[in-house]
Enzyme design. Structure first.
Site, PDB file in Angstrom:
ATOM      1  N   LYS A 112       0.840  -1.220   0.000  1.00 28.44           N
ATOM      2  CA  LYS A 112       0.000   0.000   0.000  1.00 28.44           C
ATOM      3  C   LYS A 112       0.864   1.256   0.000  1.00 28.44           C
ATOM      4  O   LYS A 112       0.585   2.195  -0.740  1.00 28.44           O
ATOM      5  CB  LYS A 112      -0.963   0.001   1.201  1.00 28.44           C
ATOM      6  CG  LYS A 112      -2.075  -1.021   1.033  1.00 28.44           C
ATOM      7  CD  LYS A 112      -3.408  -0.549   1.548  1.00 28.44           C
ATOM      8  CE  LYS A 112      -4.482  -1.430   0.912  1.00 28.44           C
ATOM      9  NZ  LYS A 112      -5.739  -1.508   1.544  1.00 28.44           N
ATOM     10  N   LYS A 193      -4.118  -8.867  -7.576  1.00 26.97           N
ATOM     11  CA  LYS A 193      -5.440  -9.341  -7.149  1.00 26.97           C
ATOM     12  C   LYS A 193      -6.527  -8.320  -7.447  1.00 26.97           C
ATOM     13  O   LYS A 193      -6.270  -7.111  -7.477  1.00 26.97           O
ATOM     14  CB  LYS A 193      -5.421  -9.712  -5.666  1.00 26.97           C
ATOM     15  CG  LYS A 193      -5.626  -8.562  -4.713  1.00 26.97           C
ATOM     16  CD  LYS A 193      -5.954  -9.044  -3.305  1.00 26.97           C
ATOM     17  CE  LYS A 193      -6.256  -7.833  -2.431  1.00 26.97           C
ATOM     18  NZ  LYS A 193      -7.617  -7.685  -2.008  1.00 26.97           N
ATOM     19  N   LYS A 196     -10.917  -3.695  -4.243  1.00 24.71           N
ATOM     20  CA  LYS A 196     -11.878  -2.588  -4.186  1.00 24.71           C
ATOM     21  C   LYS A 196     -11.195  -1.263  -4.468  1.00 24.71           C
ATOM     22  O   LYS A 196     -11.810  -0.325  -4.966  1.00 24.71           O
ATOM     23  CB  LYS A 196     -12.469  -2.490  -2.774  1.00 24.71           C
ATOM     24  CG  LYS A 196     -13.406  -3.584  -2.415  1.00 24.71           C
ATOM     25  CD  LYS A 196     -14.291  -3.082  -1.271  1.00 24.71           C
ATOM     26  CE  LYS A 196     -14.643  -4.198  -0.330  1.00 24.71           C
ATOM     27  NZ  LYS A 196     -13.766  -4.241   0.845  1.00 24.71           N
TER      28      LYS A 196
HETATM   29  P1  ATP Z   1      -8.599  -3.577  -0.821  1.00 26.08           P
HETATM   30  O1  ATP Z   1      -7.951  -4.423  -1.886  1.00 26.08           O
HETATM   31  O2  ATP Z   1      -9.098  -2.287  -1.309  1.00 26.08           O
HETATM   32  O3  ATP Z   1      -7.775  -3.494   0.425  1.00 26.08           O
HETATM   33  P2  ATP Z   1     -10.321  -5.790  -0.696  1.00 26.08           P
HETATM   34  O4  ATP Z   1     -10.944  -5.848  -2.024  1.00 26.08           O
HETATM   35  O5  ATP Z   1      -9.155  -6.707  -0.383  1.00 26.08           O
HETATM   36  O6  ATP Z   1      -9.930  -4.329  -0.402  1.00 26.08           O
HETATM   37  P3  ATP Z   1     -11.431  -6.431   1.902  1.00 26.08           P
HETATM   38  O7  ATP Z   1     -12.580  -5.846   2.573  1.00 26.08           O
HETATM   39  O8  ATP Z   1     -10.099  -6.048   2.428  1.00 26.08           O
HETATM   40  O9  ATP Z   1     -11.473  -6.065   0.358  1.00 26.08           O
HETATM   41  O10 ATP Z   1     -11.576  -8.019   1.875  1.00 26.08           O
HETATM   42  C1  ATP Z   1     -12.722  -8.736   2.300  1.00 26.08           C
HETATM   43  C2  ATP Z   1     -12.478 -10.216   2.080  1.00 26.08           C
HETATM   44  O11 ATP Z   1     -12.357 -10.491   0.686  1.00 26.08           O
HETATM   45  C3  ATP Z   1     -11.190 -10.761   2.720  1.00 26.08           C
HETATM   46  O12 ATP Z   1     -11.459 -12.017   3.289  1.00 26.08           O
HETATM   47  C4  ATP Z   1     -10.240 -10.889   1.572  1.00 26.08           C
HETATM   48  O13 ATP Z   1      -9.287 -11.930   1.775  1.00 26.08           O
HETATM   49  C5  ATP Z   1     -11.176 -11.249   0.448  1.00 26.08           C
HETATM   50  N1  ATP Z   1     -10.639 -10.827  -0.840  1.00 26.08           N
HETATM   51  C6  ATP Z   1     -10.316  -9.570  -1.209  1.00 26.08           C
HETATM   52  N2  ATP Z   1      -9.871  -9.525  -2.472  1.00 26.08           N
HETATM   53  C7  ATP Z   1      -9.905 -10.807  -2.921  1.00 26.08           C
HETATM   54  C8  ATP Z   1      -9.571 -11.418  -4.160  1.00 26.08           C
HETATM   55  N3  ATP Z   1      -9.134 -10.702  -5.172  1.00 26.08           N
HETATM   56  N4  ATP Z   1      -9.740 -12.749  -4.285  1.00 26.08           N
HETATM   57  C9  ATP Z   1     -10.207 -13.494  -3.254  1.00 26.08           C
HETATM   58  N5  ATP Z   1     -10.550 -12.981  -2.058  1.00 26.08           N
HETATM   59  C10 ATP Z   1     -10.400 -11.653  -1.884  1.00 26.08           C
END
Ligand code: ATP
Ligand code: LTN
Length: 327
Positions: A112, A193, A196
């Site tokens: 980050k 990955k 969001k």
């Molecule tokens: P950011 O990437 O903006 O930090 P995020 O998309 O990772 O946010 P979170 O709220 O941090 O969202 O994650 C919620 C859940 O979704 C967590 O259990 C995380 O492991 C899972 N997750 C997030 N992105 C992925 C992905 N690309 N594939 C599978 N699981 C995911």
């Protein structure tokens, strides 16, 4: 005693396919067998630049999507982290036991800040607050995506440190990570990955997207120029990602999919992936539209009160163990 499940999601934007396949689908499934507690981690969301009004909207909206996905407030607690002061208090206690060397090695912080996010103490100690979330409720299993493995390790390590120093207090939790689609990749760069916070909207699909948007995103997903559909993460990361998504949505194994679509070209394969994703997320939008924000806030209010009551007992134990007995 029944095994306890805890997990969290950040109220930072639309819930995407990666969140759903990596974690949230398991949240819903695990409600049948376990004592389940789900948290919208608003304190974590404050570790990056944010707007207060937007945070408030996102908290309610995230809860609404979770309810639409099938989180059932009669069987699960669904609340926001800031409703239960124990999260922040336990994070302080655990923070006093957290070596900075370990925090310095955390990939999420490094990624980050390397990506331009301003560093701050909250972002640096993010893993400690996450450990507190899990340990506060004495959770045994934590359904998350693959990107959270390192955080689960830190949680286990902190629980062990605490137990060794102050006596057996916390169960040692384990991650619950799906076999396929534990790390859904971005459609614009299949080596990173789906996220969001990716500024490129085309990199992801929201579970609330219309079918034509879903189809368009999958058709334009970055792949490669060799037309053979086969599973090879190093050589063909885009196709490997689509195969995993399709397998998770259709229930067919990757081998079966490769047999079926191997030589039919990318166009036909991508259309089939889109069909499978649309079938999987289609019902979510209708259920989302039927919910109103007042009802969602009521769910959060009542779950928050119950979560706090349950956390108070555990916090009392942690305080006594650490020499903070009340008078
Ligand atoms: P950011 O990437 O903006 O930090 P995020 O998309 O990772 O946010 P979170 O709220 O941090 O969202 O994650 C919620 C859940 O979704 C967590 O259990 C995380 O492991 C899972 N997750 C997030 N992105 C992925 C992905 N690309 N594939 C599978 N699981 C995911
Ligand atoms: N760091 C997690 C969100 C999160 C979480 C938790 C997940 C915060 N606290 C406790 C499981 C258990 C993420 O998805 N980025």
């Amino acid at each position: 005693m029944q095994q306890k499940i805890f997990s969290g999601v950040q109220p930072t934007g639309n819930i995407h396919l990666g969140n759903y396949l990596g974690a949230l689908r398991n949240w819903v499934k695990l409600q049948d067998e376990y004592d389940t507690i789900y948290c919208i981690v608003d304190l974590h969301a404050m570790t990056v630049e944010y707007d207060p009004d937007e945070l408030e909207r996102n908290r309610v909206d995230t809860a609404k999507v979770l309810l639409a996905l099938g989180v059932d407030p009669d069987r699960s607690l669904l609340y926001t982290q800031s409703q239960v002061p124990g999260h922040a208090e336990l994070a302080w206690i655990l923070g006093t036991m957290m070596p900075m060397g370990v925090l310095n090695r955390m990939t999420q912080f490094k990624e980050k800040t390397a990506g331009g996010t301003a560093s701050n103490l909250g972002l640096y100690s993010y893993p400690v607050l996450m450990a507190a979330d899990i340990l506060l409720h004495h959770a045994n299993l934590v359904p998350v995506g693959d990107d959270q493995r390192q955080h689960i390790e830190v949680t286990r390590d902190l629980a062990e440190r605490f137990n060794n120093k102050f006596g057996d207090t916390f169960p040692i939790p384990e991650g619950y990570i799906p076999e396929t689609s534990a790390r859904v990749m971005s459609f614009t760069d299949p080596t990173t990955k789906m996220s969001k916070s990716d500024p490129q909207v085309k990199s992801r699909i929201s579970v609330l997207d219309d079918p034509d948007v879903i189809r368009k995103r999958i058709r334009s997903a970055v792949t490669d120029s060799d037309p053979e559909v086969r599973y090879d993460v190093a050589e063909k990361p885009g196709i490997a990602n689509l195969l995993e998504i399709m397998s998770a949505c259709s229930g067919d194994s990757i081998d079966v999919l490769v047999d079926e679509y191997g030589s039919g070209g990318y166009g036909a394969f991508k259309d089939a992936v889109a069909d499978a994703v649309i079938a999987e997320v289609e019902p979510v939008k209708n259920r989302y539209k039927a919910l109103n924000n007042g009802d969602v806030r009521n769910v959060l209010r009542s779950s928050g009160i119950r979560a706090n009551e349950s956390a108070l007992g555990y916090m009392d134990e942690a305080r006594r163990a650490t020499g903070l007995k009340g008078y």
